[in-house]
Scaffold this motif. Structure first.
Motif, PDB file in Angstrom:
ATOM      1  N   ALA A  73       0.703  -1.192  -0.044  1.00  0.00           N
ATOM      2  CA  ALA A  73      -0.131   0.111   0.026  1.00  0.00           C
ATOM      3  C   ALA A  73       0.817   1.049  -0.099  1.00  0.00           C
ATOM      4  CB  ALA A  73      -0.801   0.100   1.200  1.00  0.00           C
ATOM      5  N   THR A  74       2.184   1.211  -0.302  1.00  0.00           N
ATOM      6  CA  THR A  74       2.930   2.144  -0.089  1.00  0.00           C
ATOM      7  C   THR A  74       3.565   2.603  -1.549  1.00  0.00           C
ATOM      8  OG1 THR A  74       4.022   1.658   2.073  1.00  0.00           O
ATOM      9  CG2 THR A  74       5.129   3.144   0.590  1.00  0.00           C
ATOM     10  N   PRO A  75       3.430   3.832  -1.890  1.00  0.00           N
ATOM     11  CA  PRO A  75       3.743   4.347  -3.293  1.00  0.00           C
ATOM     12  C   PRO A  75       5.319   4.523  -3.476  1.00  0.00           C
ATOM     13  CG  PRO A  75       2.873   6.304  -2.174  1.00  0.00           C
ATOM     14  CD  PRO A  75       2.852   4.881  -1.389  1.00  0.00           C
ATOM     15  N   PRO A  76       5.930   4.264  -4.629  1.00  0.00           N
ATOM     16  CA  PRO A  76       7.332   4.204  -4.878  1.00  0.00           C
ATOM     17  C   PRO A  76       7.808   5.712  -4.768  1.00  0.00           C
ATOM     18  CG  PRO A  76       6.092   4.405  -6.979  1.00  0.00           C
ATOM     19  CD  PRO A  76       5.204   3.888  -5.975  1.00  0.00           C
ATOM     20  N   THR A  77       8.881   6.019  -4.402  1.00  0.00           N
ATOM     21  CA  THR A  77       9.714   7.367  -4.412  1.00  0.00           C
ATOM     22  C   THR A  77      10.536   7.725  -5.538  1.00  0.00           C
ATOM     23  OG1 THR A  77      11.620   6.401  -3.296  1.00  0.00           O
ATOM     24  CG2 THR A  77       9.712   7.114  -1.596  1.00  0.00           C
ATOM     25  N   VAL A  78      10.718   9.069  -5.788  1.00  0.00           N
ATOM     26  CA  VAL A  78      11.318   9.381  -7.002  1.00  0.00           C
ATOM     27  C   VAL A  78      12.084  10.707  -6.644  1.00  0.00           C
ATOM     28  CG1 VAL A  78      11.568   9.951  -9.491  1.00  0.00           C
ATOM     29  CG2 VAL A  78       9.544   8.671  -8.448  1.00  0.00           C
TER      30      VAL A  78
END
Length: 207
Positions: A73-78
Motif C-alpha cells: 500500500a506504499t507508493p514508490p519514491t522518485v
C-alpha cells in the motif's frame, strides 16, 4: 445439492479449536468467530495467508485451501538529480544544455512487502493535468522515463513521478530548470616552436 456456505480465515488456520469457537457476527470477518464469507474484503499492508473452504447442502466440506497474499500500500519514491546533486520538489536548478537530468526511484519495503517499480514518468513543460484532457499534447504519449536526458536552452518545468506494480502512484513532483547555452571558447594557439611572422616582426603587421 447446491452451495450452503463458504468460509474464510485470515492468518489463522481453521484447526479444531478455531472451528469450535462460538459464532459472533459482530467480530471482524475472517476470524474464528465470524468466518462466513459475505463478499469482498480488504487486508492491511503486509503478508497474509487466507484459508478458505466451502460446504454444500449435504454437509460435504471441501479440503481447506490456502493462498498467500502480499499487500503493498506504499507508493514508490522518485528524486531528480543534476549530476550527483538532488533537486528538491518545487526547487530550481541552473544548468547548461550539456548537463544530464537523472531520475532516481525505489519502491520502499514496508512490512516485508514491496511490489517493485513498474514505470517512471517525466513531462517537460506539459503538466499531468494537460495529459488528462480530451486532446492531450503529443508529449504525453512519450512520458515514460527510460534514461537520463538533457534540455534545450531556456526555462523549463519538469514534472515527474512513478507507479508500482500494484498501481500505487507517487505524488507528482515538479522542478523548474533554467538552462543556459554552453559557451564555446576558441582553442589556444598551439605552439609549434616558431612564432607567427607578425609576432617576430611587428612592423610587418603595420598598414
Amino acid at each position: 445439492t447446491g452451495l450452503l456456505a463458504s468460509y474464510y480465515f485470515r492468518d489463522r488456520h481453521p484447526d479444531f479449536v478455531c472451528l469450535k469457537t462460538g459464532r459472533d457476527i459482530s467480530k471482524p470477518g475472517g476470524t474464528c468467530e465470524n468466518p462466513v464469507y459475505g463478499g469482498e474484503f480488504t487486508l492491511e499492508e503486509g503478508t497474509h495467508t487466507i484459508y478458505y473452504q466451502s460446504v454444500d447442502n449435504a454437509k460435504n466440506f471441501e479440503f481447506v485451501n490456502s493462498t498467500d497474499v502480499y499487500v503493498d500500500a506504499t507508493p514508490p519514491t522518485v528524486e531528480l538529480f543534476i549530476g550527483t546533486s538532488a533537486v528538491a520538489d518545487g526547487g530550481t536548478a541552473y544548468i547548461t544544455e550539456s548537463d544530464s537530468i537523472t531520475l532516481s526511484y525505489a519502491d520502499p519495503e514496508v512490512s516485508h512487502v514491496a511490489s517493485g517499480v513498474k514505470a517512471i514518468y517525466r513531462l517537460v513543460d506539459v503538466s499531468p493535468i494537460e495529459c488528462e484532457s480530451t486532446a492531450p499534447p503529443a508529449a504525453c504519449a512519450a512520458a515514460e522515463y527510460t534514461a537520463p536526458f538533457s534540455l534545450s536552452a531556456g526555462n523549463h518545468t519538469v514534472y515527474y513521478g512513478a507507479v508500482d506494480n500494484v498501481g500505487n502512484a507517487s505524488s507528482v513532483k515538479s522542478v523548474t530548470v533554467l538552462v543556459s547555452r554552453k559557451m564555446s571558447f576558441p582553442k589556444a594557439y598551439e605552439f609549434s616552436g616558431k612564432f607567427p611572422d607578425i609576432l617576430q616582426d611587428p612592423a610587418r603587421g603595420a598598414a
